[in-house]
Design a protein around this motif. Structure first.
Motif, PDB file in Angstrom:
ATOM      1  N   MET A  64      -5.987 -10.579   1.688  1.00 61.63           N
ATOM      2  CA  MET A  64      -6.143  -9.448   0.769  1.00 61.63           C
ATOM      3  C   MET A  64      -4.806  -8.904   0.299  1.00 61.63           C
ATOM      4  O   MET A  64      -3.783  -9.070   0.945  1.00 61.63           O
ATOM      5  N   ASP A  65      -4.858  -8.238  -0.829  1.00 59.53           N
ATOM      6  CA  ASP A  65      -3.679  -7.563  -1.348  1.00 59.53           C
ATOM      7  C   ASP A  65      -3.479  -6.277  -0.546  1.00 59.53           C
ATOM      8  O   ASP A  65      -4.388  -5.463  -0.449  1.00 59.53           O
ATOM      9  N   PRO A  66      -2.276  -6.111   0.034  1.00 57.66           N
ATOM     10  CA  PRO A  66      -2.076  -4.960   0.935  1.00 57.66           C
ATOM     11  C   PRO A  66      -2.272  -3.598   0.257  1.00 57.66           C
ATOM     12  O   PRO A  66      -2.404  -2.595   0.926  1.00 57.66           O
ATOM     13  N   ARG A  67      -2.269  -3.577  -1.068  1.00 51.48           N
ATOM     14  CA  ARG A  67      -2.468  -2.291  -1.730  1.00 51.48           C
ATOM     15  C   ARG A  67      -3.933  -1.863  -1.741  1.00 51.48           C
ATOM     16  O   ARG A  67      -4.260  -0.755  -2.116  1.00 51.48           O
ATOM     17  N   PHE A  68      -4.804  -2.801  -1.350  1.00 55.32           N
ATOM     18  CA  PHE A  68      -6.232  -2.522  -1.472  1.00 55.32           C
ATOM     19  C   PHE A  68      -6.884  -2.084  -0.169  1.00 55.32           C
ATOM     20  O   PHE A  68      -8.091  -1.887  -0.112  1.00 55.32           O
ATOM     21  N   PHE A  69      -6.118  -1.999   0.901  1.00 53.51           N
ATOM     22  CA  PHE A  69      -6.799  -1.648   2.151  1.00 53.51           C
ATOM     23  C   PHE A  69      -5.899  -0.823   3.063  1.00 53.51           C
ATOM     24  O   PHE A  69      -4.680  -0.773   2.888  1.00 53.51           O
ATOM     25  N   ASN A  70      -6.537  -0.180   4.014  1.00 52.99           N
ATOM     26  CA  ASN A  70      -5.869   0.506   5.110  1.00 52.99           C
ATOM     27  C   ASN A  70      -6.466   0.032   6.414  1.00 52.99           C
ATOM     28  O   ASN A  70      -7.674  -0.164   6.486  1.00 52.99           O
TER      29      ASN A  70
ATOM     30  N   ILE B 311       5.398  -8.576  -0.529  1.00 52.11           N
ATOM     31  CA  ILE B 311       4.919  -7.636   0.496  1.00 52.11           C
ATOM     32  C   ILE B 311       3.883  -8.309   1.392  1.00 52.11           C
ATOM     33  O   ILE B 311       3.889  -8.156   2.606  1.00 52.11           O
ATOM     34  N   LYS B 312       2.996  -9.069   0.748  1.00 45.78           N
ATOM     35  CA  LYS B 312       1.932  -9.732   1.491  1.00 45.78           C
ATOM     36  C   LYS B 312       2.503 -10.631   2.588  1.00 45.78           C
ATOM     37  O   LYS B 312       1.986 -10.664   3.703  1.00 45.78           O
ATOM     38  N   ALA B 315       3.675  -8.412   5.347  1.00 44.08           N
ATOM     39  CA  ALA B 315       2.569  -7.709   5.992  1.00 44.08           C
ATOM     40  C   ALA B 315       1.750  -8.643   6.869  1.00 44.08           C
ATOM     41  O   ALA B 315       1.349  -8.280   7.977  1.00 44.08           O
ATOM     42  N   TYR B 323       0.956  -1.185  10.856  1.00 47.25           N
ATOM     43  CA  TYR B 323       1.688  -1.010   9.605  1.00 47.25           C
ATOM     44  C   TYR B 323       0.768  -0.463   8.515  1.00 47.25           C
ATOM     45  O   TYR B 323      -0.448  -0.559   8.614  1.00 47.25           O
ATOM     46  N   VAL B 325       0.725  -0.238   4.049  1.00 45.91           N
ATOM     47  CA  VAL B 325       1.361  -0.430   2.749  1.00 45.91           C
ATOM     48  C   VAL B 325       0.998   0.757   1.873  1.00 45.91           C
ATOM     49  O   VAL B 325      -0.180   1.055   1.693  1.00 45.91           O
ATOM     50  N   PRO B 327       0.978   2.051  -1.735  1.00 44.31           N
ATOM     51  CA  PRO B 327       1.222   1.819  -3.154  1.00 44.31           C
ATOM     52  C   PRO B 327       1.533   3.162  -3.805  1.00 44.31           C
ATOM     53  O   PRO B 327       0.803   4.126  -3.602  1.00 44.31           O
ATOM     54  N   ASP B 358       5.312   0.197  -1.852  1.00 44.47           N
ATOM     55  CA  ASP B 358       5.259  -0.607  -3.058  1.00 44.47           C
ATOM     56  C   ASP B 358       5.589   0.332  -4.219  1.00 44.47           C
ATOM     57  O   ASP B 358       4.718   1.009  -4.752  1.00 44.47           O
TER      58      ASP B 358
END
Lengths: 494, 494
Positions: A64-70, B311-312, B315, B323, B325, B327, B358
């Motif tokens: 997954m794209d790290p910007r889309f999850f926590n 970043i991916k 991560a 951790y 990320v 955005p 990001d």
């Protein structure tokens, strides 16, 4: 459930590899669909200690794209969390629309753990199960995709893993006392997990059991379920949700048009009462603080009804370090992107503190309803969601008081005109106030319905007749004092 | 300061009453001016235990609309706060524009307390004093009205008050061990307070000493100072602030036009290196976690330079529970209403965790500069504020790494076109990207200036040549690993 579970048959290694590749690619694609479809996805990983939840989360999000999850690990409650209602820790962590939140351990661990350690009585345990069910249903009803996984390994496997972790200096810190106890009392825990899962296996937030003996196979099971969940959620978007009947006893309350507004106080009566009542409230606040009782006071009412001045008379009686006034304006983007109650959950007082809300969560069934900021289905459903929210606060031990500050239309006009003509009051009046005034009748209908449907015994409405502001302030003080005294008495008894 | 302080002469009772009435009315009026003038007002009450800070806050805010202020008591640090830099607790509590924040006890208590208990070494103490000065100056430079009050009572008076509080069952809980110790060692504390106040008595955040023996008289002194402060702040609004020279050693860094972009890796080299480096980073993350070292990684770069994919790769080497990320999009209203660094302070990782940004706080000197979202004075000043911010993170013990992801203009066009033509990539490209591309040269000037002015030894920039994304990813991994290894080695030594 767990006890009678039939493990799915494990495919061959080759098949796992092939299917894993496809499943990972699907998740990569599906995350974009989730973003575009604005679906909030809440994934909770529960299971046995050392079952590999943490490392599996790591494998899943690699796609997954790290910007889309926590990802959040909520194993320990912070001091702040301990002084809030049990669901606080979880409700404040719900994802935004279009994003994923992964919880490494969630409310099941807390609740079953509390039961097993004896911290939760049977009654408390039942209450929390109910809270959980309501919480999950509320999320699902509001378009959240809620997926709960249980990582299953048997007693023997768990023991082996714990021993391996303990043998290595770099991993032994990961084994907690609780993990060891769990393995020792495996069968009892199995029983407890099983019973919890049975009770909370809702059609819109079901349990998924995962054979967690092997990582790859576990990953495949999870990915397939998540992908399928997303695809179903996308298909179901926009479906209207059944409106649940109210399940709480409601008290009768008059319609606004039946409220007589000619109540008055003289200046002398007012001053005398104000002084006496504020002193009393000040003393009570001290007691609340020591006994760690939280108080939540919500104000709603017509523009220029005198909310601000009323709040001030309550607030100035309190110790400044022990209360907060939350002015509630229209939601900001990150608030709009979550369930409408989220921004109130995040503003709850600590135990022993007072939170006053200048406008409240009832915006959902007034301005949001009338301005079309949410669908009819949304605001119809909100009455019950609000009652459940307030029940949660009550069960936590809070005093919950709701005021409707009432004036008539002529009085509002007088006050608007005065504000317009007085330089230091002009900031209080905006074009929007005039626009709202034009919709008086629609608002009155909405308010009457709201009062009727949310006047519960645990969070009652009080109408403050505020054509005479002095009368309204004294009445509010008396109500707050009475509610606190009742609570203190009740706490004393237990 | 405190030792040589000449108490102001106390007026007669009648005069106090008359002046108090006027001062209260002035504050009521001034709060509106603060709202309209969008001035953030930060009032800190410090002083001796039992000097009456809490009750004075209560008296002051009686004259104010509760929607315009917050009162916070920060006596104890929460678990969350303890795992953040020392200033976190305070920076996250700065008020919004047009609002007041009252702190009942602030950083002085923490710092002097730490010195007296021996928790802070002399060196640590000096560092914190410096941090404090920078913090206060940054706020003042950004239009914050910062007022620090010290409540003075003598040893005898303090003793009397503590004894009175202890005698009464309903108040004895308010006396802490620390209060008693303070009274016993009154002279030593006096010396310590005096020295701290001397060091932090800045012209834009001065100390105000208050004779706190009598409540009414204390209230009058405070109200007069607050009113005067507000009136001065209103007069000074819009004044440009001197731009401080950079005080940190800067390392040389090439201009973007000098960066050669032909570096490449074959697929085989890439895969082999990636696998090796990610495994290594994974192991290091474990060590970081156990040693409680925080890591902050900031990414800036051209649109489509490959930040996301880079970043991916970092991560996915990390433990998902350790951790986040972040955005960074354009600020929301409540963020815009505060100092531009506020939304980054609130997103700092806990000790032992990694935070990847990001896009970062450098938006101030790029997009905000070029789009005119802040004044020239604002962004000119920001270089130093940013260096100081990063110094704070470094001094806390964090590893701070900043990446500029570099591509040339042709490569960007290629990637934009590809995104436009690929359905599952289309969400990544917006009209704004094309508009920004038109301003390439202006951005390049701004970026060169930014790199030059903020390339410190404690938070260095690294340029990632990303025409070949594989090369850039491997380079980033190596830099992160090296920075962490250096830090671990350094921690080992101490």
């Amino acid at each position: 459930m767990l006890k009678d579970w039939n493990k799915p048959e494990r495919p061959s290694d080759d098949e796992i590899d092939t299917r894993l590749k496809i499943a990972r690619e699907n998740l990569t694609r599906n995350q974009i669909k989730v973003k575009e479809g604005k679906i909030p996805v809440f994934v909770i990983f529960e299971g046995w200690g050392a079952a590999g939840k943490g490392s599996l989360v790591g494998r899943i999000i690699k796609n997954m794209d790290p910007r889309f999850f926590n990802v959040e690990s909520v194993k320990y409650s912070t001091d702040e969390e301990k002084r809030r209602p049990f669901l606080y820790k979880y409700f404040t962590r719900i994802p935004e629309q279009g994003e994923f939140a992964f919880l490494d351990g969630g409310w099941m661990r807390d609740i079953v753990g509390g039961k097993m350690s004896g911290e939760l009585s049977d009654k408390e345990y039942r209450k929390r199960v109910d809270s959980t069910k309501r919480f999950e249903r509320t999320l699902a009803d509001n378009g959240y995709l809620v997926m709960k996984f249980f990582f299953q390994i048997d007693k023997h496997e768990q023991k082996k893993r714990l021993e391996t972790l303990l043998e290595d200096d770099t991993t032994n810190w990961r084994v907690s006392k609780h993990d060891l106890k769990q393995n020792k009392k495996y069968d009892e825990y199995l029983e407890a997990f099983d019973s919890f899962m049975y009770d909370t296996n809702l059609s819109n937030a079901p349990w998924y059991m995962i054979d967690a003996k092997e990582r790859k196979w576990a990953e495949l099971q999870i990915l397939d379920i998540i992908n399928q969940g997303i695809e179903t959620a996308l298909l179901n978007q926009g479906h209207a949700v059944p409106i649940l009947q109210n399940t709480f006893a409601l008290k009768k309350i008059p319609k606004l048009s039946e409220v007589s507004l000619d109540k008055k106080l003289t200046d002398e009566e007012y001053k005398e009462e104000l002084d006496k009542l504020q002193k009393k409230l000040g003393r009570l606040h001290n007691e609340l603080y020591q006994k760690r009782i939280p108080v939540i006071i919500g104000y709603e009412g017509w523009d220029a009804a005198g909310k601000g001045g009323n709040i001030k008379r309550i607030a100035e009686a309190l110790d400044a370090r022990g209360y907060v006034v939350n002015p509630i304006a229209s939601p900001e983007p990150h608030e709009k992107a979550r369930h409408f109650l989220w921004r109130f959950w995040t503003r709850l007082p600590k135990s022993g503190h007072v939170a006053i809300f200048d406008r409240t969560w009832y915006g959902r069934v007034m301005v949001e309803r009338l301005e079309g900021f949410c669908s009819e289905n949304d605001w119809q459903r909100a009455y019950n969601e609000i009652n459940e929210f307030e029940k949660e606060l009550h069960d936590w031990g809070a005093v919950v008081i709701k005021f409707w500050v009432q004036i008539d239309k002529d009085t509002q006009l007088e006050r608007f005109t005065l504000r317009q003509n007085t330089p230091e009051k002009r900031w209080k009046i905006t074009d929007e106030d005039w626009r709202n005034r034009d919709k008086w009748d629609d608002y009155e209908t909405a308010v009457d319905e709201m009062l009727e449907k949310t006047n519960t015994s645990f969070a009652p409405w009080h109408i403050l007749e505020s054509n005479d502001k002095k009368y309204a302030r004294i009445k509010a003080l008396k109500i707050v004092i009475k509610a606190i005294e009742d609570k203190l008495e009740q706490v004393e008894k237990n």
